[in-house]
Design a protein around this motif. Structure first.
Motif, PDB file in Angstrom:
ATOM      1  N   GLY A 269       0.819  -1.201   0.000  1.00 24.57           N
ATOM      2  CA  GLY A 269       0.000   0.000   0.000  1.00 24.57           C
ATOM      3  C   GLY A 269       0.853   1.251   0.000  1.00 24.57           C
ATOM      4  N   LEU A 270       0.555   2.180  -0.905  1.00 24.98           N
ATOM      5  CA  LEU A 270       1.313   3.426  -1.009  1.00 24.98           C
ATOM      6  C   LEU A 270       0.390   4.603  -0.727  1.00 24.98           C
ATOM      7  N   ASP A 271       0.811   5.454   0.191  1.00 27.36           N
ATOM      8  CA  ASP A 271       0.053   6.645   0.554  1.00 27.36           C
ATOM      9  C   ASP A 271       0.935   7.849   0.256  1.00 27.36           C
ATOM     10  N   CYS A 272       0.555   8.594  -0.772  1.00 27.82           N
ATOM     11  CA  CYS A 272       1.410   9.662  -1.295  1.00 27.82           C
ATOM     12  C   CYS A 272       0.795  11.034  -1.045  1.00 27.82           C
ATOM     13  N   TYR A 348      -2.716   2.375  -4.158  1.00 28.48           N
ATOM     14  CA  TYR A 348      -2.068   3.678  -4.013  1.00 28.48           C
ATOM     15  C   TYR A 348      -3.144   4.747  -3.855  1.00 28.48           C
ATOM     16  N   LYS A 349      -2.809   5.752  -3.074  1.00 31.52           N
ATOM     17  CA  LYS A 349      -3.733   6.848  -2.819  1.00 31.52           C
ATOM     18  C   LYS A 349      -2.955   8.152  -2.775  1.00 31.52           C
ATOM     19  N   PHE A 350      -3.510   9.195  -3.384  1.00 30.96           N
ATOM     20  CA  PHE A 350      -2.847  10.494  -3.441  1.00 30.96           C
ATOM     21  C   PHE A 350      -3.602  11.502  -2.584  1.00 30.96           C
ATOM     22  N   HIS A 351      -2.851  12.259  -1.783  1.00 31.02           N
ATOM     23  CA  HIS A 351      -3.397  13.377  -1.008  1.00 31.02           C
ATOM     24  C   HIS A 351      -2.732  14.641  -1.550  1.00 31.02           C
TER      25      HIS A 351
END
Length: 363
Positions: A269-272, A348-351
């Motif tokens: 899991g990638l939290d960017c 993956y999720k982008f903030h």
């Protein structure tokens, strides 16, 4: 008798000191050496290769040619063999310790680069921090054409990828030691910059070549290369993301990676988090802040999706995720990581934070 012994000891000490401070007896003056700026490797036949050499020429001895370099090539069974053969043609000693760049022909890279780079690790004749790139096009033209900005051979290529010079986040800078370290690491595949010969310049960046077991198996385009830089914490400086109705500059990012193993399947899991600024917007179809963020997020998700599809299809973990699973697998399972990476579940999720620094504020 004591005085004689003391004098003898003093003579011995002075003699050893003189030997220590004298220069190497087999050293060659810099004026008697030809320093290699860049090396190029391309296949000649099935059993041999052609090695290109580009030597910088000091201004003091340029003479009537007015060129700051000269180029030679040599066919050999190996790179050291070509180096030894070309010495018979040179009036000065060949010095490869100043090599700044190593360029690999695409056709050679497709057959495997392992046997062609091993000499550099064993002999240490080429610096391990030399930048490496894959060339698509005419190697001869790249080595024989003058650099448009006048830098000496090899320095142009190095500056092309350096963050403090021509390097930008999409240009993945890869050094020789990084490539060799990953050749024998099943948890980390190689990603090497891909350049094509230019019309007005020496070459231009087109993407990154995906390697598995030392061979090219795919390619990431420029946008996918940007996502690679972001997810692997290699992002530097800033980068402009062009969209339909606005242009946004990414100025900072931080990516958190969480991994676990469930029933033999890797979960990644990638939290960017991205900090961006608005640098331009459409005058006909304006967008508010939430619309710009939504469009940027959609674009990044599309690039990430295609990037992971390409790498997972080949089992090429260019991100090094496998290193996080090393202690969770038995040593006998390490070689299975490429197949495990194919079935890995990656999310993956982008903030995105948008800083509107333009003259006209958004609604």
């Amino acid at each position: 008798m004591r005085r004689i012994c003391a004098s003898l000891k003093m003579v011995i000490v002075c003699s050893l000191t003189m030997i220590a401070v004298t220069g190497c007896w087999d050293s060659r003056d810099v004026d008697n050496r030809l320093m290699v700026g860049a090396l190029g490797l391309e296949k000649s036949t099935e059993t041999s290769l052609r090695v290109w050499f580009r030597f910088p020429v000091p201004k003091a001895i340029q003479g009537l040619s007015k060129k700051d370099f000269f180029t030679m090539s040599q066919i050999g069974f190996t790179v050291p063999d070509a180096m030894n053969k070309i010495k018979y043609k040179l009036p000065k000693a060949l010095d490869a310790s100043s090599t700044r760049a190593l360029l690999l022909d695409e056709s050679l890279a497709k057959t495997g680069i392992n046997p062609y780079l091993e000499f550099a690790i064993r002999e240490r004749s080429v610096p391990l921090d030399a930048v490496v790139a894959v060339v698509r096009g005419n190697m001869e033209r790249i080595f024989t054409s003058p650099n448009p900005t006048g830098e000496l051979a090899g320095i142009y290529t190095k500056l092309f990828f350096e963050p403090y010079a021509g390097g930008i986040p999409r240009k993945n800078k890869t050094r020789l030691w990084e490539i060799y370290a990953k050749l024998y690491n099943p948890f980390h595949a190689n990603l090497i910059p891909l350049v094509t010969e230019g019309v007005q310049n020496s070459f231009e960046f087109t993407g990154n070549a995906i390697f598995l077991n030392g061979k090219i198996v795919g390619e990431l385009n420029k946008d996918e290369s940007l996502l690679f830089e972001i997810f692997t914490h290699r992002f530097h400086d800033s980068e402009v993301e062009l969209m339909n109705r606005s242009d946004v500059r990414i100025v900072h990012n931080h990516t958190r990676i969480k991994t676990k193993l469930e029933r033999g399947i890797p979960i990644i899991g990638l939290d960017c988090s991205l900090v961006t600024t608005l640098i331009d917007s459409s005058r006909t179809r304006k967008q508010n802040e939430s619309q710009i963020i939504a469009e940027l997020e959609s674009s990044l998700n599309a690039h990430a999706k295609s990037m992971f599809e390409k790498t997972q299809r080949e089992g090429a973990d260019v991100f090094g995720f496998g290193n996080r699973f090393r202690n969770r697998l038995q040593p006998s399972q390490h070689g299975d990581w490429p197949e495990m990476f194919k079935s890995a579940k990656i999310s993956y999720k982008f903030h995105i934070i948008l800083r509107n620094t333009g003259l006209e504020f958004l609604d």
